[in-house]
Structures are given as structure tokens and as C-alpha cells.
Design an enzyme around this catalytic site. Sequence first.
Site, PDB file in Angstrom:
ATOM      1  N   SER A  66      -3.306 -10.394  -5.205  1.00  0.00           N
ATOM      2  CA  SER A  66      -3.809  -9.893  -4.156  1.00  0.00           C
ATOM      3  C   SER A  66      -5.369  -9.054  -4.460  1.00  0.00           C
ATOM      4  CB  SER A  66      -3.413  -8.828  -3.479  1.00  0.00           C
ATOM      5  OG  SER A  66      -2.761  -7.582  -4.209  1.00  0.00           O
ATOM      6  N   CYS A 104     -11.486  -1.882   1.312  1.00  0.00           N
ATOM      7  CA  CYS A 104     -11.015  -1.804  -0.238  1.00  0.00           C
ATOM      8  C   CYS A 104     -11.897  -1.088  -0.770  1.00  0.00           C
ATOM      9  CB  CYS A 104     -10.786  -3.082  -1.067  1.00  0.00           C
ATOM     10  SG  CYS A 104     -10.537  -3.360  -3.268  1.00  0.00           S
ATOM     11  N   SER A 305       0.664  -4.758  -1.783  1.00  0.00           N
ATOM     12  CA  SER A 305      -0.246  -5.649  -1.104  1.00  0.00           C
ATOM     13  C   SER A 305      -0.728  -7.111  -1.025  1.00  0.00           C
ATOM     14  CB  SER A 305      -1.634  -5.217  -2.013  1.00  0.00           C
ATOM     15  OG  SER A 305      -2.686  -5.514  -1.309  1.00  0.00           O
ATOM     16  N   HIS A 310       1.479  -4.993  -6.256  1.00  0.00           N
ATOM     17  CA  HIS A 310       0.603  -3.827  -7.311  1.00  0.00           C
ATOM     18  C   HIS A 310       0.542  -3.493  -8.077  1.00  0.00           C
ATOM     19  CE1 HIS A 310      -3.470  -2.553  -7.232  1.00  0.00           C
ATOM     20  NE2 HIS A 310      -4.257  -3.534  -6.540  1.00  0.00           N
ATOM     21  N   MET A 314      -4.357   0.108  -5.003  1.00  0.00           N
ATOM     22  CA  MET A 314      -4.923  -0.295  -4.802  1.00  0.00           C
ATOM     23  C   MET A 314      -5.572   1.935  -3.862  1.00  0.00           C
ATOM     24  SD  MET A 314      -2.389  -1.393  -3.709  1.00  0.00           S
ATOM     25  CE  MET A 314      -1.360  -0.704  -1.297  1.00  0.00           C
ATOM     26  N   GLY A 315      -6.835   1.118  -4.271  1.00  0.00           N
ATOM     27  CA  GLY A 315      -8.343   2.339  -4.456  1.00  0.00           C
ATOM     28  C   GLY A 315      -7.972   3.591  -2.700  1.00  0.00           C
TER      29      GLY A 315
END
Length: 392
Positions: A66, A104, A305, A310, A314-315
Site C-alpha cells: 500500500s 496520502c 492500510s 503498515h 501513514m502520514g
Amino acid sequence: MTHKPQIKIAATYMRGGTSKGVFFRLDDLPAAAQKPGAARDALLLRVIGSPDPYGKHTDGMGGATSSTSKTVILSQSSQPEHDVDYLFGQVAIDKPFIDWSGNCGNLTSAVGSFAVSAGLVDPSRVPENGTAVVRIWQANIKKTIIAHVPIANGQVQETGDFELDGVTFPAAEVPIEFVDPADGEGAMFPTGHLVDDLDVPGVGTFKATLINAGIPTIFVNAADIGYTGTELQEAINEDAKALAMFETIRAYGAVKMGLISDIKEAEARQHTPKIAFVAPPASYTSSSGKQIAANEIDLLVRALSMGKLHHAMMGTAAVAIGTAAAIPGTLVNVAAGGGERSFVNFGHPSGTLRVGAEATQKDGTWVVEKAIMSRSARVLMEGWVRIPEPSK
């Protein structure tokens, strides 16, 4: 039989934070792909190499995770007081599907750099040396993001000594501000509650914080679903039963958040919402072998994700974490020790990350003006990507 030659499209392959993606200028795409629709999706799927039943992306630019199956389209902004419009597509690995429903956050850190290098930012706003403040319009969620891009001798500075857990080598630091990070047009807490009872048939009923900030995210307590919060990828991703459980929770959470009307619709909305589990601080060994001590962090967070745990964070989920941590009473805030806080340092599978947010109450409603974190970015390759000419 005569076959048509491949077409080539100007593209740049970039790392942004702990993600990688293929970046395009809108004007460089074939005419049919310059507008949303089947032609654009088909082209980008072929660029990445999806759908791939082997799950390897051998015949494309994707990395079969991802974090590495991503595309970005940029253009000069159509919005006042903005420099660049940023559209993000999360490409499914084994399905012919691109999810355009969210941002993202990791690749956001590369958007400002690309925009400057590609001439999408007015040269008068780019100093010879110093920092270019790039005003980004995030077109998926219609939000403003500010990237502070380091500039040296008139060029984007990519090298530096900023270290980011989950990224092997140091690079230049890029501070990012997510302005008014409540995702989309809905309320930050779509149910009106900081904590809900989430009833998931076949799994159970447990507490959950459902928040729209950075990206719609479902937070649950690790202990309520049988985890400690110190898990690494293999503990989740090699357990088919666990992955099915998380996807079921995610689907029912999406319904409760009003993102879908039926759990079956979750299959067509893989990118959002995210699901994460939280726990109070504890010591653990990260995926790189780095020792993380409990006294170095405020809480533990693990997030999934596109159906897998992850490798870092993720940001956009980090924005949700920072925002929820700043609001007393959420599960994230409680796991971090409760009370008021403007920054939180959390542990994830690859190490730690610090993210800040300023929360206030206005007329009984929680409002976060911006969330702040630092990432890094660099160009990996630039030139042209080639694909077979799409069918008419």
C-alpha cells in the site's frame, strides 16, 4: 500480427515520507487521461502494474504494498492563494481499482518539492537560498496543506541529516502543515461523540473513536481486540483471520461514520477509512532492530492500510493521531495519558514519530486549526514511464 509500440509519458518517481509514488504533471498525461474517468484509471493501473494476481507488480512501477502503489497528478492551482493542485490515487494491487477518496500524507511531503522543480510554483516565491512555502490544494479532500521546502542555490535541497523512522537514509527535513485537517466537508466526529460503542457482528462490541482528520480513521483499544500495541507486520499480516477481523471492523466503522450505507460498499472504498489500534507506552523492538523504550513515547499506535498492517505510519493517519491526541477523552488521548497536549510522540512498527495539533472548542464543537509534522522527500528517478497504448 502487428502490435502498436508503447507510448511514453513524462513522469517522476519519488519517495515522500515512508511512501513512494509515480508523479505526473496533468498536462503531460494523454488528453483522454487529463480528466477523471475510466481512461485515466486504466492508464494509471497499467503504470503501476495492477491488477496483479501474483501480487508482485513485476510488470509495472508499483512496489506491491500500500505504501508503494501510489500515483500523484499535479497542476498549477485553480484555487486562489494556492500554488499547486494535488490529486492522489491509491492503486489496488490485485483489483482493477484506484481509490480517489482520500489523501496520502507521506507523499504530500514530495508534492512541494516536485511543484518547485516542475515549475508549477511562481519563481518569485522560490528564494535562491532558504525555504519555499508551497501552498497545496489537496483536491481529493478539498483542504489546504502548506509545505516548507528547503532551497539551496535556487534548487530543491533533498539531502540532509533529518532521520525518519521507516526510511533507511537521512534527507532534508520538510515540515508540513495540514490546515483545518477535518477530512472533507463533514464533522470531525461524525457521530457527535469522542468515543462510541462500535458493534461488530462476529467480533464484539467495543469502544472506538471515529474521527475525520487527515483521513477518516477508526481508533480502537489494542487490548479490546487481543493485542498489545507492540506488534510488527508479521504478527498481523501473516494471520488471515486477523486481517479479516480488521476489515470487518473497518466496514462497520465506515457505516457508523456515514461514509458508506452498507458494509458491502467497503470493498470499493479500500483507502478510507483507516483502522488503527492504540495502547499506553511499552518498550519494544522495532522492525529495524531499534530498541524503543516506553519512556521515549507517549503511546503505541498500529494502523492498517489497504488491508495490511503498515510498516510505519501513514502520514494522514499521523494527522488523525495528533488531532485525536489533542482532544481530551478520545481513545488516543487516553492512551497517551489524558489531559491537554499539543504534541504527541508515538511508537509505530518502524520506530517513533512526533506530530502536533492545536485543538480548541468553539460553541461546544472541537476544532483543530492545523496539524504539524515533518517528513522528507527526494526524487528517485525522472524521465518517462512507458506503457502499451491503451485500448480505445
